[in-house]
Every structure is written in structure tokens, then in C-alpha cells.
Design an enzyme around this catalytic site. Structure first.
Site, PDB file in Angstrom:
ATOM      1  N   HIS A 130       0.832  -1.210   0.000  1.00  0.00           N
ATOM      2  CA  HIS A 130       0.000   0.000   0.000  1.00  0.00           C
ATOM      3  C   HIS A 130       0.873   1.269   0.000  1.00  0.00           C
ATOM      4  O   HIS A 130       0.708   2.142  -0.854  1.00  0.00           O
ATOM      5  CB  HIS A 130      -0.926  -0.013   1.225  1.00  0.00           C
ATOM      6  CG  HIS A 130      -1.877   1.135   1.281  1.00  0.00           C
ATOM      7  ND1 HIS A 130      -3.170   1.040   0.817  1.00  0.00           N
ATOM      8  CD2 HIS A 130      -1.744   2.405   1.724  1.00  0.00           C
ATOM      9  CE1 HIS A 130      -3.775   2.207   0.972  1.00  0.00           C
ATOM     10  NE2 HIS A 130      -2.925   3.047   1.539  1.00  0.00           N
ATOM     11  N   GLU A 131       1.803   1.347   0.944  1.00  0.00           N
ATOM     12  CA  GLU A 131       2.602   2.580   1.053  1.00  0.00           C
ATOM     13  C   GLU A 131       3.562   2.722  -0.126  1.00  0.00           C
ATOM     14  O   GLU A 131       3.735   3.823  -0.652  1.00  0.00           O
ATOM     15  CB  GLU A 131       3.360   2.623   2.384  1.00  0.00           C
ATOM     16  CG  GLU A 131       2.460   2.643   3.624  1.00  0.00           C
ATOM     17  CD  GLU A 131       1.397   3.745   3.629  1.00  0.00           C
ATOM     18  OE1 GLU A 131       1.587   4.781   2.966  1.00  0.00           O
ATOM     19  OE2 GLU A 131       0.351   3.553   4.285  1.00  0.00           O
ATOM     20  N   HIS A 134       1.683   4.105  -3.012  1.00  0.00           N
ATOM     21  CA  HIS A 134       1.556   5.573  -2.963  1.00  0.00           C
ATOM     22  C   HIS A 134       2.816   6.263  -3.506  1.00  0.00           C
ATOM     23  O   HIS A 134       2.729   7.232  -4.248  1.00  0.00           O
ATOM     24  CB  HIS A 134       1.334   6.053  -1.529  1.00  0.00           C
ATOM     25  CG  HIS A 134      -0.083   5.924  -1.044  1.00  0.00           C
ATOM     26  ND1 HIS A 134      -1.174   6.249  -1.814  1.00  0.00           N
ATOM     27  CD2 HIS A 134      -0.580   5.535   0.162  1.00  0.00           C
ATOM     28  CE1 HIS A 134      -2.276   6.048  -1.100  1.00  0.00           C
ATOM     29  NE2 HIS A 134      -1.951   5.603   0.093  1.00  0.00           N
ATOM     30  N   HIS A 140      -5.874   5.912  -3.448  1.00  0.00           N
ATOM     31  CA  HIS A 140      -6.745   4.911  -2.829  1.00  0.00           C
ATOM     32  C   HIS A 140      -7.727   4.346  -3.844  1.00  0.00           C
ATOM     33  O   HIS A 140      -8.244   5.063  -4.695  1.00  0.00           O
ATOM     34  CB  HIS A 140      -7.477   5.517  -1.626  1.00  0.00           C
ATOM     35  CG  HIS A 140      -6.550   5.709  -0.468  1.00  0.00           C
ATOM     36  ND1 HIS A 140      -6.673   6.722   0.444  1.00  0.00           N
ATOM     37  CD2 HIS A 140      -5.458   4.993  -0.093  1.00  0.00           C
ATOM     38  CE1 HIS A 140      -5.699   6.609   1.329  1.00  0.00           C
ATOM     39  NE2 HIS A 140      -4.938   5.587   1.026  1.00  0.00           N
ATOM     40  N   CYS A 141      -7.953   3.043  -3.710  1.00  0.00           N
ATOM     41  CA  CYS A 141      -8.746   2.306  -4.685  1.00  0.00           C
ATOM     42  C   CYS A 141     -10.054   1.887  -4.013  1.00  0.00           C
ATOM     43  O   CYS A 141     -10.069   1.522  -2.839  1.00  0.00           O
ATOM     44  CB  CYS A 141      -7.937   1.087  -5.114  1.00  0.00           C
ATOM     45  SG  CYS A 141      -8.777   0.024  -6.281  1.00  0.00           S
ATOM     46  N   CYS A 165      -5.214  -4.582  -7.645  1.00  0.00           N
ATOM     47  CA  CYS A 165      -6.303  -4.987  -8.542  1.00  0.00           C
ATOM     48  C   CYS A 165      -5.869  -4.734  -9.990  1.00  0.00           C
ATOM     49  O   CYS A 165      -4.820  -4.120 -10.238  1.00  0.00           O
ATOM     50  CB  CYS A 165      -7.578  -4.202  -8.220  1.00  0.00           C
ATOM     51  SG  CYS A 165      -7.493  -2.479  -8.726  1.00  0.00           S
TER      52      CYS A 165
HETATM   53 ZN   LIG Z   1      -3.165   5.064   1.734  1.00  0.00          ZN
HETATM   54 ZN   LIG Z   2      -6.863  -1.092  -6.967  1.00  0.00          ZN
END
Ligand SMILES: [Zn+2]
Ligand SMILES: [Zn+2]
Length: 189
Positions: A130-131, A134, A140-141, A165
Site C-alpha cells: 500500500h505505502e 503511494h 486509494h482504490c 487490482c
Molecule cells: Zn493510503
Molecule cells: Zn486497486
């Protein structure tokens, strides 16, 4: 060869670190290297809350970015906060070279439950993807399974996977091709 560097603050579980290295390499396609173990980020400690200011940690990491780094991901056991937010699982510079994740709230023990190492490692992988996502410019998804979906609570971390995804993968591929071209790296399809 540009690489993603992991920057552990203090000693981090070796099984977790090596599992993380393998999955980050599979997901992002850059070599994964490690910085030598950094001292605990005492400069970032907030005396009142006993949490650590993640913005100060990112500033510290910025000074440590090696020449051959494409990104640097700090990993700390310290509980992190950003002013105005009670805590964060991680913090990244969007499109910037550095990010940090906190392992503090990824342990079952934090929630007064018996420790579960496999679950802990999976949570660590999700937050790391996640990070780093970024730092590569991903936002954000809305797909709750996607590693880029926002997590404010551990239940949301558990709901998502460590994979991007299809949409986020396509975006990342474009960004990564651009980085490889800029750095004269071979483009693997
Ligand atoms: Zn985030
Ligand atoms: Zn996504």
C-alpha cells in the site's frame, strides 16, 4: 540497477523481512535490498501520546536514500501518527522516494488476542505494498480487495489482499515502465 530498499528501524523478525522481500519483488518487479539496521527513531517520539511522528521519520529516510534506490520503505515497530490523525498504519510521500510502515498495530497481541505470525506477516505485506504503491503515484482504490484500498482499522487490512487490482496493476505498469526508461533499465514485458 535501481532497487527498492527496505530500511528496518531496530531488529525486525527475519522471517517477516525475507517473506516481504520476495512478495515486493514479485509485485513491483524491482530488486529488493536492505539498508543497515537504523537506530529506533527516538527523535520522532511524542512525549504525551508515546507515539512517533511519521513525518519526521520520512524526513530522516529522505537523507538516507542510496543513489541506486528507486524507493526506500522504512519499517518500524513504533506506533505512528500524523498530526490530526490518532494513528496510521503507514505514511508515504506520494510520488516521492520514501515511505514508512508501522508494525505496532499489525500484531494480534495489540488487540489482546493470541499472536498469529502468519497473519502478522500478511498484514505487513499489505501495508508495505500500500505505502510503496503511494510512492509510485497510486491513490486509494475503491476495490476493497485491492492493496490500495484505504485501511483505518485492522478489519479493513484483513479484508484486502497484498495484490494490486487489475486497474492499479495497469497504472503501476505504466509508471514502472517510465521509471525503467528514465534509468536506462531493461523493460520486461
Ligand atoms: Zn493510503
Ligand atoms: Zn486497486
Amino acid at each position: 540497477m535501481k532497487s527498492i530498499y527496505l530500511a528496518p528501524f531496530g531488529m525486525i523478525d527475519e522471517e517477516a523481512m525475507s517473506t516481504l522481500e520476495t512478495s515486493l519483488w514479485q509485485i513491483f518487479g524491482f530488486d529488493i535490498k536492505r539498508l543497515p539496521v537504523l537506530p529506533e527513531p527516538e527523535y520522532a517520539l511524542d512525549q504525551k501520546t508515546k507515539q512517533y511522528n511519521s513525518t519526521l521519520i520520512l524526513k530522516d529516510l529522505l537523507r538516507r536514500v542510496p543513489n541506486d534506490a528507486v524507493r526506500v520503505l522504512g519499517i518500524t515497530q513504533c506506533d505512528l501518527f500524523i498530526p490530526m490523525l490518532s494513528f496510521v498504519f503507514g505514511h508515504a510521500q506520494v510520488n516521492g522516494p520514501v515511505a514508512v510502515i508501522s508494525l505496532a498495530r499489525l500484531h494480534q497481541q495489540f488487540y489482546h488476542l493470541p499472536e498469529n505470525k502468519l497473519l502478522f506477516i500478511r498484514r505487513m505485506m499489505k501495508e508495505a505494498v500500500h505505502e510503496l504503491g503511494h510512492t509510485f503515484g497510486l491513490v486509494h482504490c475503491s476495490d476493497t480487495q485491492c492493496a490500495m484500498s484505504l485501511s483505518n482499522a485492522i478489519q479493513q487490512v484483513d479484508k484486502k489482499t497484498e495484490e494490486l487490482c487489475a486497474n492499479c496493476s495497469i497504472l503501476f505498469d505504466e509508471i514502472s515502465k517510465h521509471i525503467r526508461r528514465e534509468n536506462g533499465m531493461e523493460i520486461v514485458q
